[in-house]
Design an enzyme around this catalytic site. Structure first.
Site, PDB file in Angstrom:
ATOM      1  CD  GLU A 255     -48.914  39.957  -4.074  1.00  0.00           C
ATOM      2  OE1 GLU A 255     -48.919  38.678  -4.153  1.00  0.00           O
ATOM      3  OE2 GLU A 255     -49.086  40.788  -2.833  1.00  0.00           O
TER       4      GLU A 255
ATOM      5  CG  HIS B 232     -48.120  38.447  -0.080  1.00  0.00           C
ATOM      6  ND1 HIS B 232     -47.540  38.670  -1.255  1.00  0.00           N
ATOM      7  CD2 HIS B 232     -46.790  38.129   0.297  1.00  0.00           C
ATOM      8  CE1 HIS B 232     -46.313  39.432  -1.274  1.00  0.00           C
ATOM      9  NE2 HIS B 232     -46.132  39.064   0.672  1.00  0.00           N
TER      10      HIS B 232
ATOM     11  NE  ARG C 236     -42.500  41.677  -2.497  1.00  0.00           N
ATOM     12  CZ  ARG C 236     -43.049  41.566  -1.201  1.00  0.00           C
ATOM     13  NH1 ARG C 236     -43.156  40.409  -1.106  1.00  0.00           N
ATOM     14  NH2 ARG C 236     -42.177  42.329  -0.156  1.00  0.00           N
TER      15      ARG C 236
END
Length: 326
Positions: free
Chosen positions: A268, A289, A239
């Protein structure tokens, strides 16, 4: 709940799963509603009549739960559940389940890809070739960036869950020495772990695989970066907030560490002005991601997600995160 009663299932952010991956059909009688994405202000409205909420990254907090007395289950379409307030779920009698172990090949492959790309300076050399450097040099090869070896180097891993373990196995297979870090500030080391300080000082590559909690937020701080070897590479597929991003940018710009490969950022999607996106550094790779996203992994995720919902209503819940519901 009687088996014949149809349940209402709402998927809040279906676009977080690739469009070409089909979700299996629930066995339990149901009404299904999915939205490509859901803004914070629309969550309560969309879940008003839902028994089940499926979320990948949409936040479900205390205020939202209070407004949804009908909700019974939150099925998270990911392993990390930092977007769901688990204490509030417990208080409201809402069960939460996540998907586990689906990316134990996909994520480690991405981690290794980032390690190799950074150690072998693939980005820097690719950019040089595109800018005509090869032609200018007039030699069959040229060396504008030092090239490191992966075999024989030490990988420090923070987090010894399924992903941390799988990354360790792959790293050992290519000749890396692997160390798992004990919790920062722990008074003793569990078997199989080494002290946090020792790991960050000895690792040539440091990879993050721990959950994001209040304790691990900005775990990789200015202080930690300063203690890492100057050639060390930081990899984060966990993360974004595990890393103090400003401190990382500072360390990269001042050659305090050797490089970084990030698949996650604190925001994000990252805004254009995000300092790590705006910084065009040859020793920094940012991917959106997607470490978890190999097709095989996403298929497994989709199957487990639906099985989690079926299991819950069949009275055989799996992957549940709330221990005892009142």
């Amino acid at each position: 709940m009687a088996h014949h009663t149809p349940i209402k299932v709402v998927f809040l952010d279906r676009d977080t799963i690739p469009a070409h991956i089909t979700l299996p059909t629930l066995h339990h009688p149901h009404h299904w509603q999915s939205y490509p994405a859901t803004a914070p202000g629309d969550v309560i409205d969309r879940l008003q009549h839902a028994d089940v909420a499926i979320t990948n990254k949409v936040v479900i907090n205390e205020a939202i739960l209070t407004a949804l007395p009908k909700l019974k289950l939150i099925a998270v379409a990911a392993t990390g559940v930092n977007n769901v307030d688990l204490a509030a779920c417990q208080a409201h009698g809402v069960q939460v389940c996540n998907v586990q172990g689906y990316a134990t090949q996909s994520v480690p492959e991405h981690v290794m890809a980032l390690i190799y790309a950074l150690k072998r300076q693939l980005m820097g050399y690719h950019a040089d070739v595109r800018q005509g450097e090869w032609q200018k040099r007039g030699q069959f090869c040229f060396f504008t960036h030092p090239i490191g070896s992966v075999a024989g180097s030490t990988l420090g891993i923070i987090g010894k869950g399924a992903l941390g373990e799988a990354v360790g196995q792959l790293a050992q297979a290519v000749g890396m020495k692997v160390m798992f870090a004990e919790h920062q500030g722990a008074s003793h080391c569990r078997p199989g772990y080494q002290p946090f300080e020792q790991v960050i000082q000895q690792a040539d590559v440091l990879s993050l695989h721990c959950p994001l909690t209040d304790k691990t937020r900005h775990l990789i701080s200015q202080d930690v970066l300063a203690k890492m070897p100057q050639h060390a590479i930081l990899i984060n597929t966990g993360r974004g907030d595990l890393v103090d991003e400003q401190a990382l940018l500072y360390a990269l710009k001042r050659d305090q560490i050797g490089g970084a490969g990030l698949d996650v950022l604190s925001q994000e999607p990252a805004p254009d002005a995000h300092p790590l996106v705006a910084a065009s550094l040859p020793n920094l790779i940012v991917t959106p991601h997607i470490a978890w996203g190999a097709d095989e992994a996403v298929h497994t995720l989709a199957q487990q997600l639906i099985a989690n919902i079926d299991g819950f209503f069949r009275g055989a819940p799996q992957h549940t995160l709330i221990d005892a519901l009142d």
